[in-house]
Scaffold this motif. Structure first.
Motif, PDB file in Angstrom:
ATOM      1  N   PRO A  37      -3.385  14.966   5.556  1.00 31.35           N
ATOM      2  CA  PRO A  37      -4.184  15.443   4.418  1.00 31.35           C
ATOM      3  C   PRO A  37      -5.395  14.558   4.147  1.00 31.35           C
ATOM      4  N   ASP A  38      -6.382  15.134   3.467  1.00 31.31           N
ATOM      5  CA  ASP A  38      -7.656  14.448   3.250  1.00 31.31           C
ATOM      6  C   ASP A  38      -7.501  13.118   2.526  1.00 31.31           C
ATOM      7  N   TYR A  39      -6.570  13.048   1.574  1.00 33.38           N
ATOM      8  CA  TYR A  39      -6.455  11.792   0.825  1.00 33.38           C
ATOM      9  C   TYR A  39      -6.020  10.651   1.738  1.00 33.38           C
ATOM     10  N   LEU A  40      -5.223  10.957   2.774  1.00 38.34           N
ATOM     11  CA  LEU A  40      -4.841   9.936   3.743  1.00 38.34           C
ATOM     12  C   LEU A  40      -5.960   9.665   4.737  1.00 38.34           C
ATOM     13  N   GLN A  41      -6.524  10.737   5.310  1.00 40.02           N
ATOM     14  CA  GLN A  41      -7.577  10.565   6.311  1.00 40.02           C
ATOM     15  C   GLN A  41      -8.783   9.834   5.737  1.00 40.02           C
ATOM     16  N   GLY A  42      -9.066  10.053   4.444  1.00 39.06           N
ATOM     17  CA  GLY A  42     -10.207   9.402   3.823  1.00 39.06           C
ATOM     18  C   GLY A  42      -9.893   8.097   3.142  1.00 39.06           C
ATOM     19  N   SER A  43      -8.655   7.655   3.225  1.00 34.29           N
ATOM     20  CA  SER A  43      -8.288   6.394   2.579  1.00 34.29           C
ATOM     21  C   SER A  43      -8.937   5.217   3.309  1.00 34.29           C
ATOM     22  N   GLN A  44      -9.190   4.160   2.558  1.00 36.70           N
ATOM     23  CA  GLN A  44      -9.812   2.979   3.155  1.00 36.70           C
ATOM     24  C   GLN A  44      -8.961   2.410   4.288  1.00 36.70           C
ATOM     25  N   ARG A  95      -5.513   6.190  -1.843  1.00 34.86           N
ATOM     26  CA  ARG A  95      -6.717   6.486  -1.052  1.00 34.86           C
ATOM     27  C   ARG A  95      -7.777   5.406  -1.233  1.00 34.86           C
ATOM     28  N   ASP A  96      -7.969   4.947  -2.466  1.00 32.94           N
ATOM     29  CA  ASP A  96      -9.067   4.032  -2.770  1.00 32.94           C
ATOM     30  C   ASP A  96      -8.685   2.565  -2.667  1.00 32.94           C
ATOM     31  N   ALA A  97      -7.434   2.274  -2.387  1.00 33.81           N
ATOM     32  CA  ALA A  97      -7.009   0.872  -2.269  1.00 33.81           C
ATOM     33  C   ALA A  97      -7.716   0.213  -1.097  1.00 33.81           C
ATOM     34  N   PRO A  98      -8.085  -1.061  -1.228  1.00 30.89           N
ATOM     35  CA  PRO A  98      -8.909  -1.712  -0.201  1.00 30.89           C
ATOM     36  C   PRO A  98      -8.138  -2.009   1.087  1.00 30.89           C
ATOM     37  N   PHE A  99      -8.876  -2.013   2.177  1.00 28.82           N
ATOM     38  CA  PHE A  99      -8.396  -2.506   3.466  1.00 28.82           C
ATOM     39  C   PHE A  99      -8.693  -4.000   3.468  1.00 28.82           C
ATOM     40  N   THR A 100      -7.673  -4.806   3.319  1.00 34.31           N
ATOM     41  CA  THR A 100      -7.859  -6.227   3.044  1.00 34.31           C
ATOM     42  C   THR A 100      -8.200  -7.004   4.318  1.00 34.31           C
ATOM     43  N   PRO A 101      -8.778  -8.203   4.160  1.00 29.02           N
ATOM     44  CA  PRO A 101      -9.024  -9.050   5.341  1.00 29.02           C
ATOM     45  C   PRO A 101      -7.755  -9.338   6.134  1.00 29.02           C
ATOM     46  N   GLU A 102      -6.624  -9.447   5.439  1.00 22.03           N
ATOM     47  CA  GLU A 102      -5.362  -9.694   6.145  1.00 22.03           C
ATOM     48  C   GLU A 102      -4.973  -8.488   7.006  1.00 22.03           C
ATOM     49  N   MET A 103      -5.191  -7.275   6.482  1.00 25.22           N
ATOM     50  CA  MET A 103      -4.941  -6.066   7.271  1.00 25.22           C
ATOM     51  C   MET A 103      -5.854  -6.030   8.494  1.00 25.22           C
ATOM     52  N   ALA A 104      -7.122  -6.396   8.295  1.00 27.87           N
ATOM     53  CA  ALA A 104      -8.083  -6.393   9.406  1.00 27.87           C
ATOM     54  C   ALA A 104      -7.662  -7.377  10.495  1.00 27.87           C
ATOM     55  N   ALA A 105      -7.208  -8.562  10.090  1.00 26.11           N
ATOM     56  CA  ALA A 105      -6.786  -9.565  11.077  1.00 26.11           C
ATOM     57  C   ALA A 105      -5.584  -9.078  11.867  1.00 26.11           C
ATOM     58  N   LEU A 106      -4.616  -8.445  11.168  1.00 23.21           N
ATOM     59  CA  LEU A 106      -3.457  -7.902  11.860  1.00 23.21           C
ATOM     60  C   LEU A 106      -3.870  -6.824  12.851  1.00 23.21           C
ATOM     61  N   ALA A 107      -4.753  -5.897  12.421  1.00 20.91           N
ATOM     62  CA  ALA A 107      -5.176  -4.802  13.282  1.00 20.91           C
ATOM     63  C   ALA A 107      -5.877  -5.330  14.521  1.00 20.91           C
ATOM     64  N   ASP A 108      -6.780  -6.269  14.357  1.00 20.48           N
ATOM     65  CA  ASP A 108      -7.518  -6.831  15.489  1.00 20.48           C
ATOM     66  C   ASP A 108      -6.561  -7.475  16.480  1.00 20.48           C
ATOM     67  N   LYS A 112      -1.601   9.298  -5.154  1.00 26.38           N
ATOM     68  CA  LYS A 112      -2.306   9.505  -3.893  1.00 26.38           C
ATOM     69  C   LYS A 112      -3.765   9.054  -3.966  1.00 26.38           C
ATOM     70  N   LEU A 113      -4.431   9.272  -5.090  1.00 27.90           N
ATOM     71  CA  LEU A 113      -5.833   8.883  -5.204  1.00 27.90           C
ATOM     72  C   LEU A 113      -5.980   7.364  -5.294  1.00 27.90           C
ATOM     73  N   VAL A 114      -5.046   6.733  -5.965  1.00 29.02           N
ATOM     74  CA  VAL A 114      -5.069   5.266  -6.023  1.00 29.02           C
ATOM     75  C   VAL A 114      -4.820   4.689  -4.633  1.00 29.02           C
ATOM     76  N   TRP A 158       0.837  -1.207   0.000  1.00 28.74           N
ATOM     77  CA  TRP A 158       0.000   0.000   0.000  1.00 28.74           C
ATOM     78  C   TRP A 158       0.870   1.254   0.000  1.00 28.74           C
ATOM     79  N   LEU A 159       1.934   1.242   0.791  1.00 27.86           N
ATOM     80  CA  LEU A 159       2.810   2.412   0.874  1.00 27.86           C
ATOM     81  C   LEU A 159       3.569   2.648  -0.428  1.00 27.86           C
ATOM     82  N   LYS A 160       3.784   1.604  -1.211  1.00 24.33           N
ATOM     83  CA  LYS A 160       4.524   1.747  -2.469  1.00 24.33           C
ATOM     84  C   LYS A 160       3.669   2.370  -3.574  1.00 24.33           C
ATOM     85  N   ILE A 161       2.367   2.511  -3.340  1.00 28.06           N
ATOM     86  CA  ILE A 161       1.497   3.140  -4.333  1.00 28.06           C
ATOM     87  C   ILE A 161       1.820   4.627  -4.358  1.00 28.06           C
ATOM     88  N   LYS A 162       2.291   5.134  -5.471  1.00 26.02           N
ATOM     89  CA  LYS A 162       2.741   6.533  -5.545  1.00 26.02           C
ATOM     90  C   LYS A 162       1.594   7.496  -5.803  1.00 26.02           C
TER      91      LYS A 162
END
Length: 612
Positions: free
Chosen positions: A298-305, A243-256, A239-241, A233-237
């Motif tokens: 910035p908004d593109y980060l705060q509003g990113s998935q 922002r809209d990239a999905p929050f994956t199930p693997e990310m959710a499992a790590l966060a939980d 900003k709008l792409v 996700w961080l390698k995506i240069k």
């Protein structure tokens, strides 16, 4: 919010350490510029299976403080019911999922209570969260010690409640952890984790506190960004792409997994965990409870998935561990806001405490949404007439030196596409892992940031109207900035004695109980901007020269008398005779043993002399 705070990261000779980019062009580490990288989860010690048995949910031996496999208890002050003279609180415990619901029994020295039952708040894997609501009738004149036991077995814990007619005592602290850039050498030079905690607990043992207000950054969750799962996700240069990239199930499992376990370890394995068994908490949230600078990007980060969904996991566990509630029960448990989790409590008949949530609704453009401000003042309008003081607890101080010259430098450099910034010593600076200037979120976090100045002014003016209408003294208490001090708003046209001035609103700054203070050069730069400012034509603001002497009896470094870069906590007690609030900031001694107190008096507002 984190200025460069580690002597390893910043020095007066070389300035701020340079950016350390990896092979993908991503700055190493996370928002706090932690130089390092991990494989897989942020840390094995922050994974469920590293701390709990995967089959039974029982804590592994290093997590245990009780023989029965229960983690906790954590005691919270809920409110005082003044008409019935009832103290209300809650007890949180974590149990293995297959255990029966726990109970708690109180003994106030007269007779044991009936067992208070538990409500299941949530389950994570094989571990269950339970809340037990408890009540204590307040005696008319006798303060009393209340013992309690979980399941009427195991250790006896105790807390102290005031009488109906005796003063309330409470403590405030913030920043209970270390920024990721702080080295072991830095920690050792300060005496380790517990110098200030030990002092607070010794004072509690001598004269018990009735509440401890935890002022934000109760733990430091920034290390979640060390996980390799974020790298694609961080390698995506674009900003709008990104922002809209999905929050994956693997990310959710790590966060939980991370937030559940990081909380369990940080809350129940140190002095803070010990304190929660005997001093009821009331908590507000700040950025590191989520991650550094959340809400001020910035908004593109705060509003990113990724940001939006990851924040929900952080708040899920803030609700469970710090507020003893969940998303479904939060409003029933007294939390309010358009979206966030504000609270208003009675510390007895004369002191009301307000804890606005300045993180859930925060964007780079606002701190609190307008409907939430309306809810706050609707609640304040219903306070009982006995209230003399309203203490407003804010993560970041609302009276603080301006940092606009740094903001303007950052803004100018961003506008021409620069990512390496000059700060103070005109040396190299850092960007965070999202490619944004590291200090930009620090500036935007402040109430005194240019983007928040109008919101700040309107909040203070509404509090002035409340103070005038209800003859209540308003005091601000905040932390976050890793130093201590005091300031105030006051009438200027004409100037008035504080006792007669409804615009007189002190600000107590108390931070940090554990984290490292900023380097002297940073404090010097902030101190140099600590001037008298005008809020409007009737009100000015300034910082007090509270520290004419340092804790060692000498002049403070660089004669910085307004802000002292030492670890600390603050204490508050009512003077029922004069109606004033007695405040002390307890500052760590230079020999790393105990603290020295700096006194501040907050007078009540004289109704008969109230200025119109």
């Amino acid at each position: 919010m984190d200025f460069p705070v580690s002597n390893n990261q910043f020095s007066e000779r070389s300035g701020v350490a340079p950016v350390d980019y990896d092979e993908d062009g991503i700055p190493r580490g996370g928002p706090a510029n932690y130089h390092g990288r991990t494989a897989g989860p942020p840390s094995g010690t922050d994974c469920y299976e590293g701390n709990f048995d995967a089959q039974t949910g029982e804590p592994l031996p290093h997590m245990r403080k009780r023989a029965d496999g229960i983690i906790g208890p954590a005691l919270m002050f809920v409110n005082t019911d003044l008409p019935t003279a009832t103290w209300r609180g809650s007890v949180l415990v974590l149990t293995p999922r297959n255990y029966p619901p726990p109970t708690v029994v109180l003994n106030d020295g007269v007779a044991p209570s009936m067992p208070f039952p538990a409500v299941l708040l949530d389950i994570y894997k094989m571990t269950a969260f339970y809340r037990m609501d408890i009540e204590v009738r307040l005696d008319e004149h006798r303060e009393k010690r209340v013992e309690y036991r979980i399941n009427n077995a195991g250790p006896a814990y105790s807390f102290t409640v005031p009488a109906q007619t005796t003063p309330w005592r409470f403590a405030f602290w913030s920043c209970n952890g270390w920024s990721l850039s702080v080295t072991d050498k830095d920690k050792a030079e300060l005496g380790g984790d517990n110098v200030v905690w030990d002092d607070l607990l010794q004072k509690h043992q001598a004269v018990p506190f009735h509440v401890q207000v935890c002022g934000g950054d109760q733990l430091y969750a920034d290390k979640i960004w060390q996980a390799d799962i974020w790298r694609p996700w961080l390698k995506i240069k674009d900003k709008l792409v990104r922002r809209d990239a999905p929050f994956t199930p693997e990310m959710a499992a790590l966060a939980d997994d991370f937030y559940f376990t990081h909380y369990a370890r940080c809350f129940f394995m140190g002095k803070f965990g010990d304190s929660m068994t005997t001093i009821p908490i009331s908590t507000i949230i700040d950025d590191h409870d989520v991650w550094d600078g959340v809400g001020s990007y910035p908004d593109y980060l705060q509003g990113s998935q990724v940001f939006v969904q990851l924040k929900e996991y952080a708040f899920k566990y803030w609700r469970l561990y710090q507020a003893h509630t969940n998303n479904q029960l939060a409003r029933h448990h007294g939390y309010f806001g358009q979206k966030g989790y504000c609270w208003l409590k009675q510390f007895g008949p004369h002191v009301a405490a307000l804890g606005p949530d300045t993180r859930y609704e925060r964007t780079i453009h606002q701190i609190i949404e307008p409907p939430t401000y309306d809810m706050i003042f609707e609640q304040l309008a219903r306070l009982p007439q006995s209230v003399r003081h309203l203490v407003v607890f804010l993560g970041v101080p609302i009276v603080y030196p301006r940092l606009t010259y740094i903001e303007k430098a950052l803004s100018g450099m961003k506008s021409i596409g620069l990512t390496k910034l000059s700060f103070i010593a005109k040396q190299r600076a850092i960007v965070n892992i999202w490619g944004e200037p590291e200090l930009s979120d620090d500036m935007n976090d402040h109430w005194t940031s240019e983007v928040h100045m109008d919101e700040r002014k309107q909040f203070v003016l509404r509090l002035q109207e409340f103070a005038h209408r209800h003859s209540v003294r308003v005091t601000f208490v905040g932390g976050d900035v890793h130093c201590c001090g005091a300031g105030r708003f006051a009438s200027t046209n004409p100037p008035l004695q504080p006792e007669r001035d409804f615009r007189f609103m002190p600000q107590i700054i108390s931070s940090a109980i554990m984290n490292i203070p900023p380097p002297n050069l940073v404090i010097r730069a902030v101190h140099s901007s600590a001037k008298t400012y005008e809020l409007d034509k009737s009100t000015d603001e300034l910082m007090y020269r509270l520290f004419e002497q340092d804790v060692n009896g000498k002049s403070p470094p660089n004669n910085n008398t307004k802000l002292l870069a030492r670890r600390n906590f603050s204490s508050y007690v009512e003077d029922l005779g004069s109606g004033s609030l007695i405040v002390n900031i307890h500052v760590q001694n230079s020999n790393n043993k105990g603290t020295k107190a700096y006194h501040i008096g907050v007078p009540a507002l004289n109704v008969s002399g109230n200025c119109v």
